[in-house]
Design a protein around this motif. Sequence first.
Motif, PDB file in Angstrom:
ATOM      1  N   ASP A 162       5.609   8.301   0.126  1.00 19.77           N
ATOM      2  CA  ASP A 162       6.165   9.313  -0.453  1.00 19.77           C
ATOM      3  C   ASP A 162       5.785  10.743   0.446  1.00 19.77           C
ATOM      4  O   ASP A 162       4.841  10.763   1.188  1.00 19.77           O
ATOM      5  CB  ASP A 162       5.479   9.815  -1.890  1.00 19.77           C
ATOM      6  N   LEU A 163       6.663  11.852   0.398  1.00 19.52           N
ATOM      7  CA  LEU A 163       6.585  12.892   1.176  1.00 19.52           C
ATOM      8  C   LEU A 163       6.695  14.335   0.514  1.00 19.52           C
ATOM      9  O   LEU A 163       7.592  14.473  -0.466  1.00 19.52           O
ATOM     10  CB  LEU A 163       7.957  12.863   2.100  1.00 19.52           C
ATOM     11  N   GLU A 190       1.927  22.914  -2.425  1.00 20.90           N
ATOM     12  CA  GLU A 190       2.078  22.854  -3.849  1.00 20.90           C
ATOM     13  C   GLU A 190       2.465  21.402  -4.411  1.00 20.90           C
ATOM     14  O   GLU A 190       2.021  20.875  -5.133  1.00 20.90           O
ATOM     15  CB  GLU A 190       3.081  23.931  -4.450  1.00 20.90           C
ATOM     16  N   ASP A 191       3.629  21.056  -3.538  1.00 23.32           N
ATOM     17  CA  ASP A 191       4.309  19.638  -4.175  1.00 23.32           C
ATOM     18  C   ASP A 191       3.139  18.670  -3.779  1.00 23.32           C
ATOM     19  O   ASP A 191       3.122  17.702  -4.106  1.00 23.32           O
ATOM     20  CB  ASP A 191       5.352  19.555  -3.357  1.00 23.32           C
ATOM     21  N   MET A 203       0.831  -1.317  -0.108  1.00 26.04           N
ATOM     22  CA  MET A 203       0.071  -0.149   0.084  1.00 26.04           C
ATOM     23  C   MET A 203       0.962   1.370  -0.101  1.00 26.04           C
ATOM     24  O   MET A 203       1.932   1.582   0.724  1.00 26.04           O
ATOM     25  CB  MET A 203      -1.063   0.043   1.232  1.00 26.04           C
ATOM     26  N   ARG A 204       0.404   2.188  -0.842  1.00 24.59           N
ATOM     27  CA  ARG A 204       1.319   3.345  -0.890  1.00 24.59           C
ATOM     28  C   ARG A 204       0.550   4.691  -0.482  1.00 24.59           C
ATOM     29  O   ARG A 204      -0.780   5.006  -0.456  1.00 24.59           O
ATOM     30  CB  ARG A 204       1.563   3.639  -2.430  1.00 24.59           C
ATOM     31  N   VAL A 205       1.388   5.509   0.517  1.00 24.46           N
ATOM     32  CA  VAL A 205       0.554   6.431   1.214  1.00 24.46           C
ATOM     33  C   VAL A 205       1.467   7.759   1.016  1.00 24.46           C
ATOM     34  O   VAL A 205       2.766   7.799   0.889  1.00 24.46           O
ATOM     35  CB  VAL A 205       0.606   6.210   2.670  1.00 24.46           C
ATOM     36  N   LEU A 206       0.751   8.914   0.809  1.00 22.76           N
ATOM     37  CA  LEU A 206       1.513  10.200   0.632  1.00 22.76           C
ATOM     38  C   LEU A 206       1.237  11.026   1.946  1.00 22.76           C
ATOM     39  O   LEU A 206       0.176  11.132   2.416  1.00 22.76           O
ATOM     40  CB  LEU A 206       0.738  11.052  -0.592  1.00 22.76           C
ATOM     41  N   ILE A 207       2.379  11.373   2.499  1.00 17.35           N
ATOM     42  CA  ILE A 207       2.339  12.319   3.601  1.00 17.35           C
ATOM     43  C   ILE A 207       2.614  14.041   3.224  1.00 17.35           C
ATOM     44  O   ILE A 207       3.668  13.983   2.439  1.00 17.35           O
ATOM     45  CB  ILE A 207       3.278  11.882   4.665  1.00 17.35           C
ATOM     46  N   VAL A 208       1.655  14.727   3.379  1.00 15.68           N
ATOM     47  CA  VAL A 208       1.991  16.288   3.422  1.00 15.68           C
ATOM     48  C   VAL A 208       2.077  16.897   4.386  1.00 15.68           C
ATOM     49  O   VAL A 208       1.026  17.119   5.213  1.00 15.68           O
ATOM     50  CB  VAL A 208       0.897  16.644   2.348  1.00 15.68           C
TER      51      VAL A 208
END
Length: 225
Positions: free
Chosen positions: A28-29, A34-35, A1-6
């Motif tokens: 991914d971070l 914006e990013d 499972m893939r998670v994005l942390i902002v």
Amino acid sequence: MRVLIVEDEPTLSRQLRTTLEGAGYAVDLATDGEDGHFLGSSENYDAVVLDLGLPEVDGLTVLDRWRKEGREMPVLVLTARDSWSDKVAGLDAGADDYLTKPFQTEELIARLRALIRRASGNASSELTAGDVRLDTRSGKVTLAGEPVKLTAQEYKLLSYLMHHKGKVVSRTEMIEHIYDQDFDRDSNTIEVFVTRIRKKLGQDVITTIRGLGYALNDPEDRNNG
């Protein structure tokens, strides 16, 4: 499972990334809105951890943009704000859950697991396919009650297939959901991991659908059909 942390707070973002990677997620971070918006719009994630107080573009705006773009991944909002109006605004913008800082990382992981399960139609934390069981809480896999040791990548691949039981998953989709952005994404390694899983759990556990991808093989589904 893939998670994005902002998350723009360096210590917290590193802690979250390390913790989630240790729990078996590809992470991914992004450190500003914006990013974060760009990654969430251009990559496929199983869930997002989104801070509201971000530089460049605030979290509510990022979330609102994603939803207007049709991005449906579950979003867990983080906020240092403790007023009900901020929480309501986050939920109204399309958040699926929220946590107020400070929080325990164990609770965040539990909430993420629940969001991902619900998004794939699974109510229980224990996923099954025939004699194979995967406990999303402990990360343990058993075959007919006996523990089976998988590598991190083998576990990620099996977990994704079990979350999407009954669906044919393409190699491209698999690569997008089990590797983080910086990983060397060689599609040939998927077949290697599938072969290893079959050796450990049985040759019939994963079916190759030529030209389409892979599907989890559950004898119970055949019996019910």
